[in-house]
Design a protein around this motif. Structure first.
Motif, PDB file in Angstrom:
ATOM      1  N   SER A 134      41.829  45.111 -39.882  1.00 41.52           N
ATOM      2  CA  SER A 134      42.328  43.726 -39.940  1.00 41.52           C
ATOM      3  C   SER A 134      43.499  43.901 -40.957  1.00 41.52           C
ATOM      4  N   ASN A 135      44.227  42.803 -40.629  1.00 39.92           N
ATOM      5  CA  ASN A 135      45.460  42.734 -41.805  1.00 39.92           C
ATOM      6  C   ASN A 135      44.866  41.999 -42.970  1.00 39.92           C
ATOM      7  N   GLY A 136      43.907  41.531 -42.785  1.00 41.48           N
ATOM      8  CA  GLY A 136      43.124  41.010 -43.982  1.00 41.48           C
ATOM      9  C   GLY A 136      43.620  39.608 -44.576  1.00 41.48           C
ATOM     10  N   ILE A 137      43.044  39.067 -45.332  1.00 37.92           N
ATOM     11  CA  ILE A 137      43.138  37.512 -45.864  1.00 37.92           C
ATOM     12  C   ILE A 137      42.719  37.086 -47.241  1.00 37.92           C
ATOM     13  N   ASP A 138      43.724  36.766 -47.893  1.00 42.39           N
ATOM     14  CA  ASP A 138      43.280  36.466 -49.407  1.00 42.39           C
ATOM     15  C   ASP A 138      42.502  35.053 -49.445  1.00 42.39           C
ATOM     16  N   LEU A 139      41.503  35.360 -49.596  1.00 41.69           N
ATOM     17  CA  LEU A 139      40.523  34.437 -49.538  1.00 41.69           C
ATOM     18  C   LEU A 139      40.778  32.967 -50.674  1.00 41.69           C
ATOM     19  N   ALA A 140      41.144  33.673 -51.798  1.00 40.72           N
ATOM     20  CA  ALA A 140      41.334  32.518 -53.073  1.00 40.72           C
ATOM     21  C   ALA A 140      42.531  31.647 -52.838  1.00 40.72           C
ATOM     22  N   LYS A 141      43.574  32.309 -51.999  1.00 39.06           N
ATOM     23  CA  LYS A 141      44.895  31.592 -51.817  1.00 39.06           C
ATOM     24  C   LYS A 141      44.629  30.207 -50.861  1.00 39.06           C
ATOM     25  N   TYR A 142      43.373  30.463 -50.058  1.00 42.34           N
ATOM     26  CA  TYR A 142      43.424  29.378 -49.084  1.00 42.34           C
ATOM     27  C   TYR A 142      42.205  28.402 -49.319  1.00 42.34           C
ATOM     28  N   GLN A 143      41.523  28.784 -50.653  1.00 42.46           N
ATOM     29  CA  GLN A 143      40.505  27.625 -50.826  1.00 42.46           C
ATOM     30  C   GLN A 143      40.955  26.304 -50.735  1.00 42.46           C
ATOM     31  N   PRO A 144      40.277  25.229 -50.212  1.00 39.26           N
ATOM     32  CA  PRO A 144      40.749  24.047 -50.005  1.00 39.26           C
ATOM     33  C   PRO A 144      40.848  23.347 -51.519  1.00 39.26           C
ATOM     34  N   LYS A 145      41.988  22.615 -51.865  1.00 40.06           N
ATOM     35  CA  LYS A 145      42.178  22.149 -53.111  1.00 40.06           C
ATOM     36  C   LYS A 145      42.798  20.737 -52.919  1.00 40.06           C
ATOM     37  N   ALA A 146      42.418  19.652 -53.573  1.00 41.29           N
ATOM     38  CA  ALA A 146      42.824  18.339 -53.224  1.00 41.29           C
ATOM     39  C   ALA A 146      44.031  17.923 -53.412  1.00 41.29           C
ATOM     40  N   GLU A 147      44.781  18.865 -54.808  1.00 40.91           N
ATOM     41  CA  GLU A 147      46.182  18.713 -55.041  1.00 40.91           C
ATOM     42  C   GLU A 147      47.078  19.238 -54.019  1.00 40.91           C
TER      43      GLU A 147
END
Length: 336
Positions: A134-147
């Motif tokens: 897989s090309n992979g995914i940066d999990l931290a980058k896409y964590q939902p954030k209210a701002e």
């Protein structure tokens, strides 16, 4: 070992999935402690890991082979995903396939994102090792954030109760952009936003006209947007709808899964083995079924699959991808 990651036309392709794949490779190699360079003039490397297909890419492969370096070609592209893209792509696709085969068969190893794209490459008659990673995914980058979510809603001046369906991709017919707009016409009560950009001179007139003016008021084409707005869109929208007809993986699908977003995709072979209907994703085959499922998902009438989808993204995290790349590199280096 040291790896030369080569990416021709980086600025041109930065807004595409292939562009993000290079960034993921850099992060993955950093995480597992493999030294790498992006300097095409470097000589002190052991493996050329190449991602692109232009004339300079061919030159880099030939140069590496002359110097006795190992070559890994990252096969992001196939004839199948070249069709229905740029002007003349369907007429050129048989020649493009021959060109790809000529490039790929010079390598010591191929890497491709999914078992599906591996099967396509094997059907070309390529007789060299092919590994699906897989090309992979940066999990931290896409964590939902209210701002971030608020930045998205503010940017588009969305009412608090406004239902929003998003997609991300180039302006290609293959990506399902015509269907996206057609379904938006059927569902005027929702806002549809297609993120992405393609130079208008390179795409067919019907797509240019669609993006520029021939779409209903509830469809927005804001262009390529990065950072908080697009990351907020992934988690704040009510649905990620990706009606693409052909992919080698679909990095944007991984981004949506990592954002804990509901996803609806076309039921096509590339998702076999990692997306399952009614388990971690929703799927449909035609516009009537798409429209019905969009309405049911957005109105909360379907089960919430987002946690199962997130677990799928976790299995394709950059950390895991780095270890898989490391294994392939070691195998290529030790193979005579």
């Amino acid at each position: 070992m040291k790896v030369l990651l080569y990416f021709e036309g980086e600025k041109l392709l930065a807004k595409s999935g292939i562009g993000r794949a290079l960034a993921h490779q850099q992060r993955a190699l950093t995480d597992v402690g493999i030294p790498f360079t992006l300097d095409r003039h470097a000589e002190d490397y052991d493996i050329l890991h190449i991602n692109t297909y232009g004339i300079n890419s061919l030159h880099m492969v030939n140069k590496a082979k002359r110097q006795g370096k190992k070559v890994i070609y990252h096969a992001h592209s196939t004839e199948e995903d070249f069709r229905n893209s740029f002007i003349g792509s369907n007429q050129l696709s048989p020649l493009y396939k021959k060109y790809l085969i000529n490039l790929y068969e010079r390598a010591d190893q191929l890497i491709t994102p999914t078992p599906y794209s591996k099967e396509l490459l094997e059907s070309y008659g390529l007789n060299l090792p092919i590994k699906a990673i897989s090309n992979g995914i940066d999990l931290a980058k896409y964590q939902p954030k209210a701002e971030k979510e608020q930045a998205f809603r503010d940017y588009f001046q969305l009412d608090p109760n406004q239902k929003v369906i998003i997609s991300v991709g180039l302006f290609f017919e293959r990506k399902g952009i015509l269907d996206f707009v057609e379904i938006a016409k059927q569902l005027p009560e929702y806002t549809f936003i297609w993120f992405g950009h393609t130079p208008m001179m390179t795409i067919p007139k019907k797509i240019r006209d669609l993006v520029n003016e021939n779409h209903p008021a509830n469809v927005l084409f804001p262009g390529y947007i990065k950072g908080d707005i697009i990351e907020g869109a992934y988690s704040a929208a009510d649905l990620f709808f990706f009606p693409s007809y052909e992919e080698t993986e679909g990095i944007v699908v991984l981004e949506a899964l990592a954002s804990r977003q509901h996803i609806l995709v076309r039921d096509i072979p590339v998702y076999k083995g990692w997306l399952k209907e009614n388990e971690n994703a929703y799927m449909a085959k035609d516009n009537n079924h798409f429209a019905a499922k969009i309405k049911a998902i957005v109105e909360g009438e379907m089960p919430d699959l987002t946690e199962a989808g997130y677990r799928t993204a976790q299995s394709k995290s950059i950390d895991a991808i780095g270890k898989e790349l490391q294994t392939v590199y070691q195998q290529v280096l030790t193979k005579k």
